[in-house]
Design a protein around this motif. Structure first.
Motif, short mmCIF file in Angstrom:
data_model
loop_
_atom_site.label_atom_id
_atom_site.label_comp_id
_atom_site.label_asym_id
_atom_site.label_seq_id
_atom_site.Cartn_x
_atom_site.Cartn_y
_atom_site.Cartn_z
N UNK A 63 0.82 -1.21 0.00
CA UNK A 63 0.00 0.00 0.00
C UNK A 63 0.86 1.26 0.00
N UNK A 64 2.06 1.17 0.52
CA UNK A 64 2.98 2.31 0.47
C UNK A 64 3.38 2.66 -0.96
N UNK A 65 3.35 1.67 -1.83
CA UNK A 65 3.79 1.86 -3.22
C UNK A 65 2.64 1.74 -4.22
N UNK A 66 1.41 1.73 -3.73
CA UNK A 66 0.24 1.60 -4.58
C UNK A 66 0.24 2.69 -5.66
N UNK A 67 -0.08 2.32 -6.89
CA UNK A 67 -0.03 3.28 -7.99
C UNK A 67 -1.16 4.29 -7.94
N UNK A 68 -2.28 3.94 -7.32
CA UNK A 68 -3.43 4.85 -7.29
C UNK A 68 -3.33 5.78 -6.09
N UNK A 125 -4.78 5.13 2.81
CA UNK A 125 -3.82 4.43 3.65
C UNK A 125 -3.05 5.43 4.52
N UNK A 126 -2.65 6.56 3.95
CA UNK A 126 -1.90 7.59 4.68
C UNK A 126 -2.71 8.20 5.81
N UNK A 127 -4.01 8.15 5.72
CA UNK A 127 -4.87 8.73 6.76
C UNK A 127 -5.18 7.76 7.90
N UNK A 128 -4.73 6.51 7.78
CA UNK A 128 -4.99 5.54 8.84
C UNK A 128 -4.35 6.01 10.16
N UNK A 129 -5.09 5.90 11.23
CA UNK A 129 -4.58 6.30 12.55
C UNK A 129 -3.51 5.34 13.04
N UNK A 130 -3.50 4.11 12.53
CA UNK A 130 -2.59 3.08 13.03
C UNK A 130 -1.31 2.91 12.21
N UNK A 131 -0.92 3.92 11.45
CA UNK A 131 0.31 3.79 10.67
C UNK A 131 1.51 3.59 11.59
N UNK A 132 2.43 2.79 11.13
CA UNK A 132 3.67 2.55 11.86
C UNK A 132 4.66 3.68 11.56
N UNK A 133 5.61 3.97 12.45
CA UNK A 133 6.55 5.07 12.22
C UNK A 133 7.27 4.99 10.87
N UNK A 134 7.67 3.80 10.45
CA UNK A 134 8.34 3.65 9.15
C UNK A 134 7.41 3.97 7.99
N UNK A 135 6.13 3.67 8.15
CA UNK A 135 5.15 3.99 7.11
C UNK A 135 4.94 5.50 7.03
#
Length: 127
Positions: free
Chosen positions: A17-22, A29-39
């Motif tokens: 999802x980090x590299x998703x073309x759309x 995905x970027x708006x998810x509250x549960x993103x990990x620090x690396x994400x």
């Protein structure tokens, strides 16, 4: 899009999802509250300003990420970071003198804490 919003997102799907073309899918995905620090770090460096804008609103940014967003090449990203409570007084002063009028206006309004929204069947997202 289904996986970007899924509350039961399998861990092995997250790197894809980090590299998703759309852009729309990456944005959710970027708006998810549960993103990990690396994400967060990877998305903060995204080439698309919309993704950086989504990340600039987060309450879990590092001091270095906040500083980077304050000088982002896109005024929309600077606008987003201008309301982030993580800004220092010096950073806010810099944005109050930004070349873009809307950035200056946002900085003058002061901090606006991020909020979460969670629709049924979806992961919590930051607004």
């Amino acid at each position: 899009m289904k996986w970007a919003l899924s509350p039961e997102l399998p861990g092995h799907y997250r790197p894809f999802l980090l590299r998703e073309q759309w852009v729309q899918t990456r944005c959710y995905f970027a708006r998810r509250a549960d993103l990990l620090p690396g994400e967060v770090a990877a998305l903060a460096r995204d080439d698309d300003y919309v993704i950086r804008l989504c990340i600039a609103k987060r309450p879990d940014l590092s001091a270095e990420q906040v500083a980077e967003f304050c000088t982002d090449r896109d005024p929309n990203v600077r606008y987003a970071i201008a309301r982030n409570p993580l800004l220092t007084d010096i950073q806010r002063a810099g944005l109050l003198a930004d070349e873009d009028e809307l950035v200056r206006t946002a900085a003058a309004k002061g901090p606006r804490p991020s909020q979460e929204r969670c629709r049924p069947g979806q992961a919590p997202l930051l607004r």
